[in-house]
Design a protein around this motif. Structure first.
Motif, mmCIF file in Angstrom:
data_model
loop_
_atom_site.group_PDB
_atom_site.id
_atom_site.type_symbol
_atom_site.label_atom_id
_atom_site.label_comp_id
_atom_site.label_asym_id
_atom_site.label_seq_id
_atom_site.Cartn_x
_atom_site.Cartn_y
_atom_site.Cartn_z
ATOM 1 N N LEU A 62 0.827 -1.205 0.000
ATOM 2 C CA LEU A 62 0.000 0.000 0.000
ATOM 3 C C LEU A 62 0.858 1.251 0.000
ATOM 4 O O LEU A 62 0.619 2.181 -0.772
ATOM 5 N N SER A 63 1.888 1.285 0.852
ATOM 6 C CA SER A 63 2.767 2.460 0.918
ATOM 7 C C SER A 63 3.453 2.714 -0.409
ATOM 8 O O SER A 63 3.539 3.847 -0.866
ATOM 9 N N ILE A 68 2.884 8.444 -1.171
ATOM 10 C CA ILE A 68 2.574 9.773 -0.642
ATOM 11 C C ILE A 68 3.615 10.110 0.410
ATOM 12 O O ILE A 68 3.775 9.376 1.387
ATOM 13 N N LYS A 69 4.295 11.218 0.208
ATOM 14 C CA LYS A 69 5.334 11.645 1.145
ATOM 15 C C LYS A 69 4.741 11.879 2.537
ATOM 16 O O LYS A 69 3.732 12.562 2.673
ATOM 17 N N GLY A 70 5.353 11.275 3.540
ATOM 18 C CA GLY A 70 4.918 11.479 4.919
ATOM 19 C C GLY A 70 3.783 10.586 5.365
ATOM 20 O O GLY A 70 3.336 10.686 6.505
ATOM 21 N N SER A 71 3.298 9.689 4.487
ATOM 22 C CA SER A 71 2.195 8.822 4.904
ATOM 23 C C SER A 71 2.737 7.663 5.736
ATOM 24 O O SER A 71 3.806 7.126 5.458
ATOM 25 N N LYS A 72 1.980 7.319 6.777
ATOM 26 C CA LYS A 72 2.367 6.228 7.678
ATOM 27 C C LYS A 72 1.137 5.407 8.020
ATOM 28 O O LYS A 72 0.032 5.934 8.096
ATOM 29 N N VAL A 73 1.356 4.119 8.248
ATOM 30 C CA VAL A 73 0.286 3.252 8.716
ATOM 31 C C VAL A 73 0.130 3.493 10.213
ATOM 32 O O VAL A 73 1.092 3.418 10.971
ATOM 33 N N VAL A 74 -1.101 3.804 10.641
ATOM 34 C CA VAL A 74 -1.352 4.074 12.058
ATOM 35 C C VAL A 74 -2.200 2.985 12.698
ATOM 36 O O VAL A 74 -2.333 2.951 13.920
ATOM 37 N N GLY A 75 -2.727 2.096 11.897
ATOM 38 C CA GLY A 75 -3.526 1.004 12.448
ATOM 39 C C GLY A 75 -3.941 0.045 11.359
ATOM 40 O O GLY A 75 -3.899 0.355 10.167
ATOM 41 N N ASN A 84 -2.224 7.822 8.291
ATOM 42 C CA ASN A 84 -2.354 9.180 8.812
ATOM 43 C C ASN A 84 -2.971 10.121 7.773
ATOM 44 O O ASN A 84 -3.359 11.235 8.103
ATOM 45 N N VAL A 85 -3.069 9.680 6.536
ATOM 46 C CA VAL A 85 -3.649 10.499 5.467
ATOM 47 C C VAL A 85 -4.935 9.905 4.897
ATOM 48 O O VAL A 85 -5.443 10.392 3.895
ATOM 49 N N THR A 92 -12.337 -4.292 -0.698
ATOM 50 C CA THR A 92 -12.806 -3.656 -1.936
ATOM 51 C C THR A 92 -11.699 -2.940 -2.701
ATOM 52 O O THR A 92 -11.841 -2.669 -3.888
ATOM 53 N N GLY A 93 -10.621 -2.572 -2.013
ATOM 54 C CA GLY A 93 -9.549 -1.800 -2.640
ATOM 55 C C GLY A 93 -9.825 -0.308 -2.658
ATOM 56 O O GLY A 93 -9.024 0.476 -3.176
ATOM 57 N N ALA A 94 -10.970 0.093 -2.114
ATOM 58 C CA ALA A 94 -11.322 1.518 -2.078
ATOM 59 C C ALA A 94 -10.391 2.247 -1.110
ATOM 60 O O ALA A 94 -10.167 1.793 0.014
ATOM 61 N N THR A 95 -9.855 3.337 -1.555
ATOM 62 C CA THR A 95 -8.919 4.114 -0.750
ATOM 63 C C THR A 95 -9.410 5.546 -0.668
ATOM 64 O O THR A 95 -9.759 6.152 -1.683
ATOM 65 N N ARG A 96 -9.438 6.050 0.541
ATOM 66 C CA ARG A 96 -9.858 7.441 0.784
ATOM 67 C C ARG A 96 -8.646 8.190 1.319
ATOM 68 O O ARG A 96 -8.128 7.871 2.382
ATOM 69 N N ILE A 97 -8.180 9.177 0.571
ATOM 70 C CA ILE A 97 -7.004 9.965 0.942
ATOM 71 C C ILE A 97 -7.456 11.399 1.221
ATOM 72 O O ILE A 97 -8.173 11.995 0.415
ATOM 73 N N VAL A 98 -7.021 11.932 2.349
ATOM 74 C CA VAL A 98 -7.333 13.314 2.713
ATOM 75 C C VAL A 98 -6.041 14.121 2.611
ATOM 76 O O VAL A 98 -5.059 13.830 3.297
ATOM 77 N N ARG A 99 -6.044 15.091 1.743
ATOM 78 C CA ARG A 99 -4.866 15.956 1.563
ATOM 79 C C ARG A 99 -5.199 17.355 2.049
ATOM 80 O O ARG A 99 -6.306 17.846 1.837
#
Length: 172
Positions: A62-63, A68-75, A84-85, A92-99
């Motif tokens: 996934l990473s 994405i620069k600075g993204s980390k797995v938090v759980g 964290n983003v 499902t493979g659905a990914t929600r990214i908040v920038r």
């Protein structure tokens, strides 16, 4: 000693270049102030981006897929990986990214400071630096070296340089 004509020429160039660079200095000043707060959400707005990725990716995949620069797995749960983003649904493979980003005009101004030699802004940054260096030199060419204002100006410039160096050395 330089002639009065040379001093007057420096005054004229200093004045006209100063008027020209005043606009550039305002942009640099505003974007520099914004960069101080770049780790905060000051003046930033959120945008949500939905992506469809492959199903069943693990944390490492996934990473590297998101990149994405600075993204980390938090759980992580059986069905999702929380970042964290944003979050990724394993089923499902659905990914929600908040920038979080600045409005377009402010974002462009911030990029001005981050320009490298690969950017067209590189030439503006170098030209601006050369212009400021000219101001440093021409400020002392505006006065006759024998006058007290010249000697006091040298002292103040020296104090300013020392204070700056001390702040750089001990302030960070």
């Amino acid at each position: 000693m330089a002639s009065p004509k040379l001093h007057m020429a420096f005054r004229k160039y200093h004045r006209w270049l100063g008027f020209f660079l005043a606009g550039i200095m305002a942009v640099y000043a505003i974007s520099g102030i914004l960069l101080i707060f770049r780790k905060t959400d000051f003046l930033k707005s959120e945008t949500v981006q939905i992506q469809q990725l492959e199903k069943g990716l693990n944390k490492a995949q996934l990473s590297s897929t998101l990149n994405i620069k600075g993204s980390k797995v938090v759980g992580e749960t059986d069905t999702a990986i929380m970042l964290n983003v944003g979050e990724y649904n394993k089923n499902t493979g659905a990914t929600r990214i908040v920038r979080k980003s600045y409005p377009l005009a402010l974002d462009k101004m911030v990029k001005l400071h981050k320009a490298t030699h690969n950017s067209p802004l590189y030439w503006l940054n170098i030209s601006f630096g050369v212009g400021l260096l000219f101001f440093v030199i021409s400020a002392f060419m505006m006065f006759v070296p024998k006058l007290p204002v010249y000697k006091n100006g040298l002292k103040l410039a020296g104090i300013g340089a020392i204070v700056t160096l001390l702040v750089i050395m001990f302030g960070s």
